[in-house]
Design a protein around this motif. Structure first.
Motif, PDB file in Angstrom:
ATOM      1  N   GLY A 186      30.234  14.617 -64.561  1.00 30.08           N
ATOM      2  CA  GLY A 186      29.918  14.289 -63.170  1.00 30.08           C
ATOM      3  C   GLY A 186      30.700  15.243 -62.275  1.00 30.08           C
ATOM      4  N   MET A 243      32.596  13.212 -52.084  1.00 32.10           N
ATOM      5  CA  MET A 243      33.302  13.950 -51.017  1.00 32.10           C
ATOM      6  C   MET A 243      34.765  14.216 -51.379  1.00 32.10           C
ATOM      7  N   TRP A 281      31.964   4.389 -66.854  1.00 33.88           N
ATOM      8  CA  TRP A 281      32.095   4.137 -68.299  1.00 33.88           C
ATOM      9  C   TRP A 281      33.529   4.375 -68.795  1.00 33.88           C
ATOM     10  N   VAL A 286      35.941  14.547 -70.624  1.00 38.35           N
ATOM     11  CA  VAL A 286      34.841  13.627 -70.955  1.00 38.35           C
ATOM     12  C   VAL A 286      34.176  13.212 -69.649  1.00 38.35           C
ATOM     13  N   ARG A 311      23.121  10.534 -57.985  1.00 41.28           N
ATOM     14  CA  ARG A 311      22.448   9.301 -57.525  1.00 41.28           C
ATOM     15  C   ARG A 311      23.021   8.862 -56.193  1.00 41.28           C
ATOM     16  N   GLY A 345      33.358   9.148 -54.030  1.00 42.65           N
ATOM     17  CA  GLY A 345      33.937  10.158 -54.917  1.00 42.65           C
ATOM     18  C   GLY A 345      33.370  11.547 -54.781  1.00 42.65           C
ATOM     19  N   LEU A 367      19.739   2.681 -53.465  1.00 44.60           N
ATOM     20  CA  LEU A 367      19.394   3.511 -52.292  1.00 44.60           C
ATOM     21  C   LEU A 367      17.884   3.634 -52.207  1.00 44.60           C
ATOM     22  N   SER A 406      26.839  11.041 -59.879  1.00 45.19           N
ATOM     23  CA  SER A 406      26.908  12.268 -59.076  1.00 45.19           C
ATOM     24  C   SER A 406      25.566  12.826 -58.609  1.00 45.19           C
ATOM     25  N   PHE A 412      36.383   5.991 -57.894  1.00 47.06           N
ATOM     26  CA  PHE A 412      36.216   6.502 -56.530  1.00 47.06           C
ATOM     27  C   PHE A 412      35.603   5.510 -55.544  1.00 47.06           C
ATOM     28  N   GLY A 451      29.802   4.837 -48.532  1.00 50.12           N
ATOM     29  CA  GLY A 451      29.033   5.761 -49.354  1.00 50.12           C
ATOM     30  C   GLY A 451      29.141   7.115 -48.745  1.00 50.12           C
ATOM     31  N   GLY A 488      22.684   3.374 -58.875  1.00 53.33           N
ATOM     32  CA  GLY A 488      23.763   4.011 -59.637  1.00 53.33           C
ATOM     33  C   GLY A 488      24.974   3.106 -59.542  1.00 53.33           C
ATOM     34  N   ALA A 496      24.338   9.244 -51.974  1.00 51.58           N
ATOM     35  CA  ALA A 496      23.676   9.470 -50.686  1.00 51.58           C
ATOM     36  C   ALA A 496      24.002  10.846 -50.106  1.00 51.58           C
TER      37      ALA A 496
HETATM   38  C1  LIG Z   1      24.040   4.787 -54.662  1.00 52.80           C
HETATM   39  C2  LIG Z   1      25.295   5.585 -54.480  1.00 52.80           C
HETATM   40  C3  LIG Z   1      25.560   6.212 -53.271  1.00 52.80           C
HETATM   41  C4  LIG Z   1      26.738   6.969 -53.097  1.00 52.80           C
HETATM   42  N1  LIG Z   1      26.926   7.669 -51.942  1.00 52.80           N
HETATM   43  C5  LIG Z   1      28.000   8.500 -51.834  1.00 52.80           C
HETATM   44  C6  LIG Z   1      28.171   9.337 -50.707  1.00 52.80           C
HETATM   45  O1  LIG Z   1      27.344   9.337 -49.785  1.00 52.80           O
HETATM   46  N2  LIG Z   1      29.252  10.148 -50.671  1.00 52.80           N
HETATM   47  C7  LIG Z   1      30.187  10.188 -51.671  1.00 52.80           C
HETATM   48  O2  LIG Z   1      31.161  10.922 -51.580  1.00 52.80           O
HETATM   49  N3  LIG Z   1      30.041   9.411 -52.765  1.00 52.80           N
HETATM   50  C8  LIG Z   1      28.967   8.587 -52.883  1.00 52.80           C
HETATM   51  N4  LIG Z   1      28.805   7.828 -53.989  1.00 52.80           N
HETATM   52  C9  LIG Z   1      29.858   7.832 -55.007  1.00 52.80           C
HETATM   53  C10 LIG Z   1      29.826   9.090 -55.842  1.00 52.80           C
HETATM   54  O3  LIG Z   1      28.519   9.346 -56.299  1.00 52.80           O
HETATM   55  C11 LIG Z   1      30.773   8.914 -57.016  1.00 52.80           C
HETATM   56  O4  LIG Z   1      32.038   8.469 -56.567  1.00 52.80           O
HETATM   57  C12 LIG Z   1      30.974  10.205 -57.770  1.00 52.80           C
HETATM   58  O5  LIG Z   1      29.735  10.792 -58.093  1.00 52.80           O
HETATM   59  C13 LIG Z   1      31.782   9.911 -59.028  1.00 52.80           C
HETATM   60  O6  LIG Z   1      31.804  11.065 -59.822  1.00 52.80           O
HETATM   61  P1  LIG Z   1      32.373  10.975 -61.287  1.00 52.80           P
HETATM   62  O7  LIG Z   1      32.304  12.322 -61.859  1.00 52.80           O
HETATM   63  O8  LIG Z   1      33.687  10.269 -61.241  1.00 52.80           O
HETATM   64  O9  LIG Z   1      31.408   9.947 -62.047  1.00 52.80           O
HETATM   65  P2  LIG Z   1      29.935  10.172 -62.595  1.00 52.80           P
HETATM   66  O10 LIG Z   1      29.138  11.036 -61.732  1.00 52.80           O
HETATM   67  O11 LIG Z   1      29.379   8.831 -62.912  1.00 52.80           O
HETATM   68  O12 LIG Z   1      30.187  10.990 -63.914  1.00 52.80           O
HETATM   69  C14 LIG Z   1      30.673  10.422 -65.083  1.00 52.80           C
HETATM   70  C15 LIG Z   1      29.891  11.041 -66.227  1.00 52.80           C
HETATM   71  O13 LIG Z   1      30.465  10.686 -67.459  1.00 52.80           O
HETATM   72  C16 LIG Z   1      29.453  10.570 -68.408  1.00 52.80           C
HETATM   73  N5  LIG Z   1      29.963   9.776 -69.511  1.00 52.80           N
HETATM   74  C17 LIG Z   1      30.332   8.472 -69.468  1.00 52.80           C
HETATM   75  N6  LIG Z   1      30.755   8.065 -70.673  1.00 52.80           N
HETATM   76  C18 LIG Z   1      30.652   9.130 -71.486  1.00 52.80           C
HETATM   77  C19 LIG Z   1      30.927   9.328 -72.856  1.00 52.80           C
HETATM   78  N7  LIG Z   1      31.402   8.338 -73.627  1.00 52.80           N
HETATM   79  N8  LIG Z   1      30.693  10.548 -73.393  1.00 52.80           N
HETATM   80  C20 LIG Z   1      30.218  11.559 -72.629  1.00 52.80           C
HETATM   81  N9  LIG Z   1      29.931  11.418 -71.324  1.00 52.80           N
HETATM   82  C21 LIG Z   1      30.149  10.226 -70.760  1.00 52.80           C
HETATM   83  C22 LIG Z   1      28.335   9.896 -67.632  1.00 52.80           C
HETATM   84  O14 LIG Z   1      27.082  10.099 -68.236  1.00 52.80           O
HETATM   85  C23 LIG Z   1      28.449  10.556 -66.269  1.00 52.80           C
HETATM   86  O15 LIG Z   1      27.586  11.668 -66.112  1.00 52.80           O
HETATM   87  C24 LIG Z   1      27.654   7.066 -54.173  1.00 52.80           C
HETATM   88  C25 LIG Z   1      27.385   6.436 -55.398  1.00 52.80           C
HETATM   89  C26 LIG Z   1      26.224   5.711 -55.565  1.00 52.80           C
HETATM   90  C27 LIG Z   1      25.947   5.058 -56.882  1.00 52.80           C
END
Ligand SMILES: Cc1cc2nc3c(=O)[nH]c(=O)nc-3n(C[C@H](O)[C@H](O)[C@H](O)COP(=O)(O)OP(=O)(O)OC[C@H]3O[C@@H](n4cnc5c(N)ncnc54)[C@H](O)[C@@H]3O)c2cc1C
Length: 381
Positions: free
Chosen positions: A11, A338, A205, A8, A44, A336, A226, A42, A332, A381, A304, A46
């Motif tokens: 990202g 990286m 979420w 689920v 959104r 997250g 950002l 992911s 993360f 970040g 984000g 930097a």
């Molecule tokens: C402004 C900003 C700057 C950042 N800069 C950096 C950086 O420079 N370097 C770095 O390493 N990290 C950075 N990060 C952090 C990094 O982006 C996150 O840690 C990483 O993208 C997390 O990935 P994820 O897959 O865990 O979460 P997400 O990318 O949020 O993915 C989770 C996904 O689950 C989906 N989802 C949620 N609930 C449901 C559901 N019920 N059913 C189906 N789908 C669902 C969402 O739509 C989303 O697409 C930054 C974050 C932000 C916001």
């Protein structure tokens, strides 16, 4: 519909796990994403990566994750715009110099990623655009760098798809379905999907899904904003971070100057908006760090969620008290992207073989109730 493994969240965490599971030979994997792929944090972020964390667990994790990121990027047919231009921390107090020196000698050098303490004169010589007013030293981490996260995301999706992973986009998981103390599948807004194993990689979420089955993890979404300027000739090599204000400024290879600042935190799944007040504060901080940018046009801003945990470190794996075959990978805390190339590999082995190696062990969800928190405070970040 039936799938051996359901993930689920589409990202970077869901993608790297799906890709690694498929690489290990299990092709019956479905990624369910409520929006478009990487519509959460992911796409959104930097796009920076570093190895210089305070906590030994995170520094080691990041070193290994970065190797995998660079290796994966080198296999892509598209240019991921990776540049190891370094991170430059601007230091304003003696105590900050002492801490960086100690971390460098006691941790980073031992991991093979030493940085360098710079005098203000050296900063001016190498990076003449930096405002060194009040700066008494700098710390340069040359191993750190930047990338285009959209290309990396696209690469993982494409490669996972080539290996047979299925993607269901614009499909919301409404709940995790349990029976007899184990996972049976997920209910989505388009129907039930039977699954042997379910990974919740739903970023900010994640708790919405977990709370419904009585699992409450200490994760908290925080909105982070950002901003970028119009593109100009590349000149800001290292990501430059002020240890006075927490603001950072960098430049992507395509020319846009990007940065953020410490700003009153907005907690929870707050609307992903930007305010004029934030843009004003951003413009002030960016021009303070690199006065040249004062003359540039502001291009756009976005926001984000950082998915924060109490120890600013991710949560991987499962608690044996949870329903069988339920896994989590989230929390993360702003770094997250990286970390995911390694986190995805660890989660793939955890899901397929129940493997928890020494690198993964500190990140188990059980650490919160056992009081074994990771000592990390460096969130950028
Ligand atoms: C402004 C900003 C700057 C950042 N800069 C950096 C950086 O420079 N370097 C770095 O390493 N990290 C950075 N990060 C952090 C990094 O982006 C996150 O840690 C990483 O993208 C997390 O990935 P994820 O897959 O865990 O979460 P997400 O990318 O949020 O993915 C989770 C996904 O689950 C989906 N989802 C949620 N609930 C449901 C559901 N019920 N059913 C189906 N789908 C669902 C969402 O739509 C989303 O697409 C930054 C974050 C932000 C916001």
């Amino acid at each position: 519909m039936k799938s051996r493994v359901v993930i689920v969240g589409g990202g970077i965490m869901g993608l790297t796990t799906a890709y690694n599971i498929a690489l290990l030979g299990e092709r019956d994997v479905t990624v369910i994403e409520q929006g478009y792929i990487a519509s959460g944090a992911s796409c959104r972020n930097a796009g920076h990566f570093r190895v210089h964390f305070w906590a030994p667990e995170n520094a080691h994790f990041a070193v290994e994750a970065n190797k995998r990121l660079l290796d994966f990027a080198s296999k892509l047919k598209w240019d991921p715009e990776i540049h190891r231009g370094g991170y430059l921390w601007l230091l304003y107090e003696e105590e900050q110099i002492n801490v960086f020196k100690r971390m460098n000698n006691e941790l980073w050098a031992k991991l093979g990623v030493p940085g360098e303490i710079l005098t203000p004169e050296k900063i001016s010589e190498d990076y003449p655009y930096v405002n060194i007013e009040g700066v008494i030293a700098g710390f340069l981490g040359p191993q750190d760098g930047k990338m285009n996260p959209d290309i990396i995301v696209f690469g993982y999706r494409k490669k996972a798809e080539e290996l047979g992973v299925r993607f269901l986009t614009y499909t919301k998981t409404e709940g995790i379905v349990l029976k007899g103390g184990r996972v049976r599948g997920v209910q989505t807004d388009k129907g039930f999907i039977e699954a042997e194993k379910v990974l919740v990689a739903a970023g900010a979420w994640s708790n919405e899904l977990l709370k419904a089955i009585d699992i409450d993890l200490p994760i908290e979404p925080q909105r982070k904003e950002l901003g970028v300027t119009e593109p100009m000739k590349y000149f800001i090599k290292p990501l430059t971070i002020s240890m006075k204000t927490g603001a950072f400024i960098g430049q992507h290879l395509r020319g846009e100057i990007l940065g953020s600042l410490d700003y009153p935190v907005v907690k929870g799944l707050a609307p992903l908006v930007n305010t004029l007040e934030w843009i004003r504060a951003w413009a002030k901080e960016m021009s303070e760090l690199v006065p040249l940018v004062m003359h540039l046009m502001f291009l756009r801003a976005w926001s984000g969620y950082y998915t924060m945990t109490p120890d600013h470190s991710h949560i991987l794996g499962r608690d044996p008290e949870w329903p069988e075959n339920l896994y989590i990978a989230t929390g993360f805390s702003g770094h997250g992207f990286m970390m995911s190339p390694l986190a995805g590999e660890l989660m793939a082995k955890n899901i397929l073989y129940d493997e928890v190696n020494n690198v993964m062990k500190p990140y188990l969800p059980t650490r919160f109730k056992e009081g074994k928190l990771i000592n990390e405070t460096m969130v950028i970040g």
